[in-house]
Write an enzyme that holds these catalytic residues in place. Sequence first.
Site, PDB file in Angstrom:
ATOM      1  N   ASN A  18     -15.425   1.751 -21.969  1.00 43.92           N
ATOM      2  CA  ASN A  18     -14.402   0.791 -21.554  1.00 43.92           C
ATOM      3  C   ASN A  18     -13.586   0.398 -22.778  1.00 43.92           C
ATOM      4  O   ASN A  18     -14.105   0.361 -23.889  1.00 43.92           O
ATOM      5  CB  ASN A  18     -15.070  -0.459 -20.942  1.00 43.92           C
ATOM      6  CG  ASN A  18     -14.107  -1.276 -20.105  1.00 43.92           C
ATOM      7  OD1 ASN A  18     -13.058  -1.716 -20.575  1.00 43.92           O
ATOM      8  ND2 ASN A  18     -14.463  -1.480 -18.854  1.00 43.92           N
ATOM      9  N   ASP A  70      -7.952   6.206  -4.992  1.00 46.86           N
ATOM     10  CA  ASP A  70      -6.791   7.043  -5.338  1.00 46.86           C
ATOM     11  C   ASP A  70      -6.986   8.548  -5.179  1.00 46.86           C
ATOM     12  O   ASP A  70      -6.035   9.314  -5.413  1.00 46.86           O
ATOM     13  CB  ASP A  70      -6.328   6.720  -6.761  1.00 46.86           C
ATOM     14  CG  ASP A  70      -7.416   6.961  -7.822  1.00 46.86           C
ATOM     15  OD1 ASP A  70      -8.339   7.764  -7.577  1.00 46.86           O
ATOM     16  OD2 ASP A  70      -7.334   6.343  -8.897  1.00 46.86           O
ATOM     17  N   SER A 127     -14.340  -3.445 -14.718  1.00 44.60           N
ATOM     18  CA  SER A 127     -14.697  -4.762 -15.235  1.00 44.60           C
ATOM     19  C   SER A 127     -16.058  -5.185 -14.692  1.00 44.60           C
ATOM     20  O   SER A 127     -16.638  -6.155 -15.171  1.00 44.60           O
ATOM     21  CB  SER A 127     -13.622  -5.783 -14.859  1.00 44.60           C
ATOM     22  OG  SER A 127     -13.429  -5.783 -13.460  1.00 44.60           O
ATOM     23  N   CYS A 172       0.151   1.339  16.233  1.00 42.95           N
ATOM     24  CA  CYS A 172      -0.447   2.433  16.993  1.00 42.95           C
ATOM     25  C   CYS A 172       0.207   2.489  18.392  1.00 42.95           C
ATOM     26  O   CYS A 172       0.801   1.502  18.838  1.00 42.95           O
ATOM     27  CB  CYS A 172      -1.931   2.128  17.132  1.00 42.95           C
ATOM     28  SG  CYS A 172      -2.882   3.268  18.115  1.00 42.95           S
ATOM     29  N   CYS A 217      -6.035   2.302  13.271  1.00 46.47           N
ATOM     30  CA  CYS A 217      -5.565   1.210  14.118  1.00 46.47           C
ATOM     31  C   CYS A 217      -6.671   0.158  14.212  1.00 46.47           C
ATOM     32  O   CYS A 217      -7.827   0.498  14.480  1.00 46.47           O
ATOM     33  CB  CYS A 217      -5.243   1.763  15.502  1.00 46.47           C
ATOM     34  SG  CYS A 217      -5.081   0.471  16.746  1.00 46.47           S
ATOM     35  N   ASN A 240     -12.519   3.419  -6.815  1.00 50.50           N
ATOM     36  CA  ASN A 240     -11.086   3.720  -6.677  1.00 50.50           C
ATOM     37  C   ASN A 240     -10.779   4.343  -5.325  1.00 50.50           C
ATOM     38  O   ASN A 240     -11.597   5.062  -4.751  1.00 50.50           O
ATOM     39  CB  ASN A 240     -10.623   4.667  -7.797  1.00 50.50           C
ATOM     40  CG  ASN A 240     -10.855   4.060  -9.167  1.00 50.50           C
ATOM     41  OD1 ASN A 240     -11.037   2.845  -9.273  1.00 50.50           O
ATOM     42  ND2 ASN A 240     -10.859   4.874 -10.197  1.00 50.50           N
ATOM     43  N   TYR A 278       0.833  -1.217   0.000  1.00 51.47           N
ATOM     44  CA  TYR A 278       0.000   0.000   0.000  1.00 51.47           C
ATOM     45  C   TYR A 278       0.863   1.261   0.000  1.00 51.47           C
ATOM     46  O   TYR A 278       0.491   2.272  -0.602  1.00 51.47           O
ATOM     47  CB  TYR A 278      -1.014  -0.031   1.161  1.00 51.47           C
ATOM     48  CG  TYR A 278      -2.225  -0.851   0.757  1.00 51.47           C
ATOM     49  CD1 TYR A 278      -3.230  -0.293  -0.022  1.00 51.47           C
ATOM     50  CD2 TYR A 278      -2.316  -2.197   1.071  1.00 51.47           C
ATOM     51  CE1 TYR A 278      -4.301  -1.050  -0.453  1.00 51.47           C
ATOM     52  CE2 TYR A 278      -3.379  -2.969   0.654  1.00 51.47           C
ATOM     53  CZ  TYR A 278      -4.380  -2.388  -0.108  1.00 51.47           C
ATOM     54  OH  TYR A 278      -5.438  -3.140  -0.558  1.00 51.47           O
ATOM     55  N   HIS A 333     -14.946   1.815  -1.933  1.00 48.72           N
ATOM     56  CA  HIS A 333     -13.882   0.935  -1.418  1.00 48.72           C
ATOM     57  C   HIS A 333     -12.859   1.679  -0.571  1.00 48.72           C
ATOM     58  O   HIS A 333     -11.721   1.231  -0.429  1.00 48.72           O
ATOM     59  CB  HIS A 333     -13.200   0.186  -2.582  1.00 48.72           C
ATOM     60  CG  HIS A 333     -14.103  -0.814  -3.252  1.00 48.72           C
ATOM     61  ND1 HIS A 333     -13.895  -1.315  -4.514  1.00 48.72           N
ATOM     62  CD2 HIS A 333     -15.252  -1.408  -2.803  1.00 48.72           C
ATOM     63  CE1 HIS A 333     -14.850  -2.183  -4.814  1.00 48.72           C
ATOM     64  NE2 HIS A 333     -15.696  -2.244  -3.800  1.00 48.72           N
TER      65      HIS A 333
END
Length: 252
Positions: free
Chosen positions: A212, A104, A188, A147, A127, A102, A67, A119
């Site tokens: 798409n 982002d 998708s 934490c 924590c 997303n 991540y 999401h």
Amino acid sequence: MIELIKKVVDKLLIANSVVVFTGAGVSAESGIPTFRDKDGLWQKLKPEELANFNAFLRNPDLVTEWYSHRRKIMHEVKPNSGHYAIAELEKYFERFAVITQNIDNLHRRAGSKNLFELHGNIERNYCIKCKKQYDLGDIYPDKAIYCECGGLIRPDVVWFGEMLPEDQFEGAVKAAKTCDVCFSVGTSAVVFPAAYIPIYAKQSGAFLVEINQNQTDLSQMADVVLQGKSGEILPIIVEEFKKRKNQELKRN
Ligand code: BJW
Ligand code: ZN
């Protein structure tokens, strides 16, 4: 293609409410890899090894590093013409929602206002024990972080087997069930319950437009399928819409 775009614009001109449902493909032209395309994230890494809570507990160093790596890329890139076109279109509608899978932040950075993040968001961390929130800013740990209470700190994203944030999903479903036009862009459409969004919209009578590069499970349900890059197609739609809207205003 231009005939299909005109058909979409006809619908937008009489729409009161618009939903744009997006996935990783909308950010691909910014330089963020998708998940399931041939050069996607999951050709090398298995989702079940990274995107679920047990994987995190089993190997918190690996998941934290993964991540961090992605957050760094997300900080380095910029929204693309597709994100900006969506934000521009919002200005013309009182009821307009961007519903994204997303994590982002690129829709927000492009100026989208009414945004549902199904999401989660990679900028937030918390924590797992005491739920204290952490903003890591430009720190990119390469192993697990803890934490002050001793609990592991995880990204505030939705992994497989986890519930979607209730307020975000409920708001998104409401918008989907009451919109006149729904775009499904760069996804998708295989991950549920998010993928219900365009299905609910269509079932409730909306005009469904898919943008798409490839066919998806949703394509056969869509009223119009625009095959190509969202960063190229969305600006054409928005420019055509603005042109026709101005012509209408001049006439009245
Ligand atoms: C372009 C382009 C360009 C490229 N222009 N296009 C019903 C049936 C079966 C299974 C389930 C079901 N309901 C629930 C499930 C289980 C599961 C699921 O859906 N599994 C299926 C995959 C089989 N769902 C869940 O577990 C969800 N939770 C849940 O159901 O909770 C209830 C529950 C609780 C307890 C027990 C049981 C149930 C949670 C799902 C969470 C998904 N999380 C991820 C990771 C988020 C964090 C992170 O980013 O790391 O979300 S997985 C990943 O997939 C990520 C994405 O948001 C999501 C969707 O992917 P997306 O965006 O569609 O990307 P791609 O790569 O798949 O597609 C890209 C598309 O773009 C392609 O089509 C390209 O062609 C296109 N493209 N460039 C236009 N330039
Ligand atoms: Zn804690």
